[in-house]
Design a protein around this motif. Structure first.
Motif, PDB file in Angstrom:
ATOM      1  N   ASP A   7     -45.634   1.172  42.192  1.00 55.89           N
ATOM      2  CA  ASP A   7     -44.613   1.007  41.159  1.00 55.89           C
ATOM      3  C   ASP A   7     -43.806  -0.272  41.355  1.00 55.89           C
ATOM      4  OD1 ASP A   7     -45.443   3.453  40.155  1.00 55.89           O
ATOM      5  OD2 ASP A   7     -43.772   4.581  41.033  1.00 55.89           O
ATOM      6  N   ASP A   8     -43.839  -0.818  42.550  1.00 56.98           N
ATOM      7  CA  ASP A   8     -43.140  -2.069  42.862  1.00 56.98           C
ATOM      8  C   ASP A   8     -44.126  -3.215  42.632  1.00 56.98           C
ATOM      9  OD1 ASP A   8     -42.258  -4.415  44.154  1.00 56.98           O
ATOM     10  OD2 ASP A   8     -41.341  -3.324  45.808  1.00 56.98           O
TER      11      ASP A   8
ATOM     12  N   THR B 227     -45.643   5.990  45.920  1.00 58.55           N
ATOM     13  CA  THR B 227     -45.193   5.266  44.722  1.00 58.55           C
ATOM     14  C   THR B 227     -45.153   3.756  44.938  1.00 58.55           C
ATOM     15  OG1 THR B 227     -42.868   5.537  45.376  1.00 58.55           O
ATOM     16  CG2 THR B 227     -43.817   7.243  43.941  1.00 58.55           C
ATOM     17  N   VAL B 228     -45.800   3.281  45.975  1.00 61.13           N
ATOM     18  CA  VAL B 228     -45.729   1.860  46.323  1.00 61.13           C
ATOM     19  C   VAL B 228     -46.216   0.956  45.191  1.00 61.13           C
ATOM     20  CG1 VAL B 228     -47.981   1.722  47.483  1.00 61.13           C
ATOM     21  CG2 VAL B 228     -46.110   0.203  48.189  1.00 61.13           C
TER      22      VAL B 228
ATOM     23  N   GLU C 143     -42.479   7.075  49.672  1.00 58.05           N
ATOM     24  CA  GLU C 143     -42.513   5.649  49.329  1.00 58.05           C
ATOM     25  C   GLU C 143     -43.951   5.154  49.202  1.00 58.05           C
ATOM     26  OE1 GLU C 143     -38.391   4.101  51.478  1.00 58.05           O
ATOM     27  OE2 GLU C 143     -40.232   4.245  52.661  1.00 58.05           O
TER      28      GLU C 143
ATOM     29  N   ASP D 136     -44.211  -6.396  43.283  1.00 57.66           N
ATOM     30  CA  ASP D 136     -44.491  -7.286  44.421  1.00 57.66           C
ATOM     31  C   ASP D 136     -45.347  -6.595  45.471  1.00 57.66           C
ATOM     32  OD1 ASP D 136     -43.043  -9.392  43.289  1.00 57.66           O
ATOM     33  OD2 ASP D 136     -41.182  -8.820  44.311  1.00 57.66           O
ATOM     34  N   ALA D 137     -44.997  -5.364  45.804  1.00 57.38           N
ATOM     35  CA  ALA D 137     -45.787  -4.608  46.777  1.00 57.38           C
ATOM     36  C   ALA D 137     -47.184  -4.345  46.237  1.00 57.38           C
ATOM     37  CB  ALA D 137     -45.084  -3.287  47.120  1.00 57.38           C
TER      38      ALA D 137
END
Length: 105
Positions: free
Chosen positions: A54-55, A51-52, A48, A57-58
């Motif tokens: 890729d979000d 690839t954080v 996770e 908002d994150a």
């Protein structure tokens, strides 16, 4: 880096914050911001975390926390009269001697 340093200095000066920007206070603020950065990643699995970004908002939160860390680091270095680029190159020079690359197989 010089442009960023000058902008951060000007921002602090325009608000008369230089009186609060002691090395101790800036180091403590920097540590707090690093904690906020860590909190964004704390409970993620390794996959996770990889690839954080890729979000959306994150990714926005991480960019904001990384910027806060850099701003406080730049301000602390400026107050202490440290050239971060020069200091970083010097540290890498030391680390290259301490940690030579593994020879190829």
């Amino acid at each position: 880096m010089k442009e960023l340093t000058e902008r951060v200095r000007r921002f602090a000066d325009e608000r008369d914050w230089h009186r609060y920007h002691t090395p101790k206070n800036l180091a403590m603020a920097l540590a707090g911001e690093v904690g906020e950065l860590l909190a964004e990643l704390q409970w993620l699995t390794p996959d996770e975390a990889a690839t954080v970004m890729d979000d959306p908002d994150a990714a926005a939160r991480l960019r904001s926390e990384l910027a806060d860390v850099q701003i406080y680091l730049v301000r602390l270095a400026d107050v202490l009269g440290v050239d971060l680029i020069e200091a970083s190159h010097a540290k890498i020079d030391v680390n290259e001697g301490r940690f030579p690359p593994d020879p190829p197989d």
